[in-house]
Design a protein around this motif. Structure first.
Motif, short mmCIF file in Angstrom:
data_model
loop_
_atom_site.label_atom_id
_atom_site.label_comp_id
_atom_site.label_asym_id
_atom_site.label_seq_id
_atom_site.Cartn_x
_atom_site.Cartn_y
_atom_site.Cartn_z
N THR A 339 0.85 -1.19 0.00
CA THR A 339 0.00 0.00 0.00
C THR A 339 0.89 1.25 0.00
O THR A 339 2.10 1.15 0.24
CB THR A 339 -0.91 0.04 1.25
N PRO A 340 0.31 2.42 -0.26
CA PRO A 340 1.12 3.64 -0.21
C PRO A 340 1.80 3.87 1.14
O PRO A 340 2.90 4.41 1.21
CB PRO A 340 0.10 4.75 -0.50
N THR A 341 1.15 3.42 2.20
CA THR A 341 1.74 3.60 3.53
C THR A 341 2.57 2.41 3.98
O THR A 341 3.25 2.47 5.00
CB THR A 341 0.63 3.85 4.57
N CYS A 342 2.50 1.31 3.20
CA CYS A 342 3.28 0.11 3.53
C CYS A 342 3.89 -0.44 2.25
O CYS A 342 3.38 -1.42 1.68
CB CYS A 342 2.42 -0.93 4.22
N PRO A 343 4.96 0.16 1.75
CA PRO A 343 5.59 -0.33 0.52
C PRO A 343 6.26 -1.68 0.73
O PRO A 343 6.40 -2.15 1.87
CB PRO A 343 6.63 0.76 0.23
N ALA A 344 6.66 -2.29 -0.35
CA ALA A 344 7.32 -3.60 -0.28
C ALA A 344 8.58 -3.50 0.57
O ALA A 344 9.43 -2.64 0.34
CB ALA A 344 7.66 -4.09 -1.68
#
Length: 361
Positions: A339-344
């Motif tokens: 997600t935008p707040t949890c990148p890879a």
């Protein structure tokens, strides 16, 4: 020679790359990635602090809420699987389609192997027998491999694996014990083939549990790497502190399918910060998520700590089947977990990049 070892040590310090023989005779080498070695080193350090008791009777059994029973044929299986893998990391699987007589065949083969005289088993000692791949063969009792911990693992085991790719570990290269003949080999491979078929049937469900198309994982499993461990735990009256049948660890796998007839598996309840024993349920496999799948799910699924004990008057047999993607396939973090707040959190990584190679698998 000493000068060569000194050179390797220097390379380690400057390049953070390790070399490990893939044949016991030392004729082939594979680079151990800095990432894999660092994970393995960290795990060894952390395991001591996990507060894993060696006193089997002091550890309560898990409730069905703590280690649930999932029905592979149930309409709710995908949702149940998602919940189990995000909250627990372990579950029991029933209605999985592997016939009981096949499971019995696997245990019979294990009992036959462990009934062999010690000298016959030592002829194929792991990593000490020229001409065989590393990480396969016999591990004697009180060994310090898979995993390596402060004290030896009080278990004997025979391991085979199939790993196509750069190391090209094929089944004809396994240290099949001549005393048991071709029929025993066929029985072992029959069991393994049924477990591989089950694992492949599980993959679409795992993809769906991650909100991906059913065929999402198939490119990574065109030639799955698998390891089969025929484990025997001798009766132990009382374990010493920091000693176990198999020491506390996390699996390096995508997932693991365990057959156990006698209770002995101990798993961590991360939420409650406690340890629980897993009862043996007739007809059920124990399934757990490994480090590969934890990484691919961006740490949204658990790779749960566990170990094994066998304090009692009778031996314990178990058969874990370790299932992984094609050895050199670079797996990316599953898009639905980014997600935008949890990148890879992880780059594309293969099994050969991971800690399994550092462990000597």
């Amino acid at each position: 020679s000493y000068s060569f070892c000194t050179l390797l040590d220097s390379l380690h310090k400057t390049m953070k790359t390790f070399l490990r023989p893939t044949l016991a005779a030392g004729r082939r080498w594979v680079a151990v990635s800095a990432y894999g070695q660092e994970k393995e080193d960290a795990l060894r350090r952390e395991a001591i602090s996990w507060n894993a008791s060696s006193d089997q009777d002091s550890i309560p059994f898990a409730t069905r809420e703590e280690v649930p029973v999932l029905d592979f044929e149930s309409e709710s299986y995908v949702e149940d699987l998602k919940k189990a893998n995000t909250e627990i990391g372990f579950h029991l699987l029933v209605n999985h389609g592997v016939p009981e007589d096949i499971v019995n065949l696997g245990f019979k083969a294990s009992e036959q192997y462990h009934a062999l005289p010690l000298d016959a088993k030592m002829e194929h000692e792991m990593d000490n027998t020229p001409g065989y791949p590393g990480g396969v063969g016999y591990l004697p009792n009180n060994n310090f491999k898979l995993p390596r911990r402060v004290k030896g693992n009080l278990t004997e085991t025979f391991i085979i694996k199939r790993e196509h790719g750069p190391r090209n570990v094929t089944l004809d290269k396994m240290p099949w014990p001549p005393a048991l003949g071709d029929a025993w080999r066929r029985d072992v491979l029959t069991y393994a083939s049924h477990l591989e078929a089950l694992a492949m049937r599980m993959l679409p469900k795992y993809a769906q549990a991650l909100n991906m198309p059913p065929d999402y994982f198939l490119p990574a499993f065109q030639s799955p790497l698998w390891r089969l461990r025929l484990a025997y735990y001798p009766p132990v009256t009382k374990y010493e502190d920091l000693q176990y049948g198999v020491g506390p660890h996390v699996d390096t796998t995508f997932f693991t399918i365990l057959a156990q007839r006698e209770a002995g598996l101990v798993v961590n309840n991360e939420k409650e910060k406690t340890w629980r024993r897993v009862a043996s349920v007739p007809g059920a496999f124990v399934i757990n998520t490994g480090e590969i799948l934890r990484n691919l799910t961006n740490d949204t699924w658990l790779s749960t700590r566990h170990y094994a004990l066998n304090a009692g008057a009778t031996p314990r047999y178990s058969i874990p089947f370790f299932f992984c993607p094609t050895a050199d396939y670079k797996c990316e973090v599953v898009p639905s977990t980014v997600t935008p707040t949890c990148p890879a959190k992880y780059p594309p990584t293969s099994y050969l990049d991971g800690q399994g190679v550092a462990q000597g698998e």
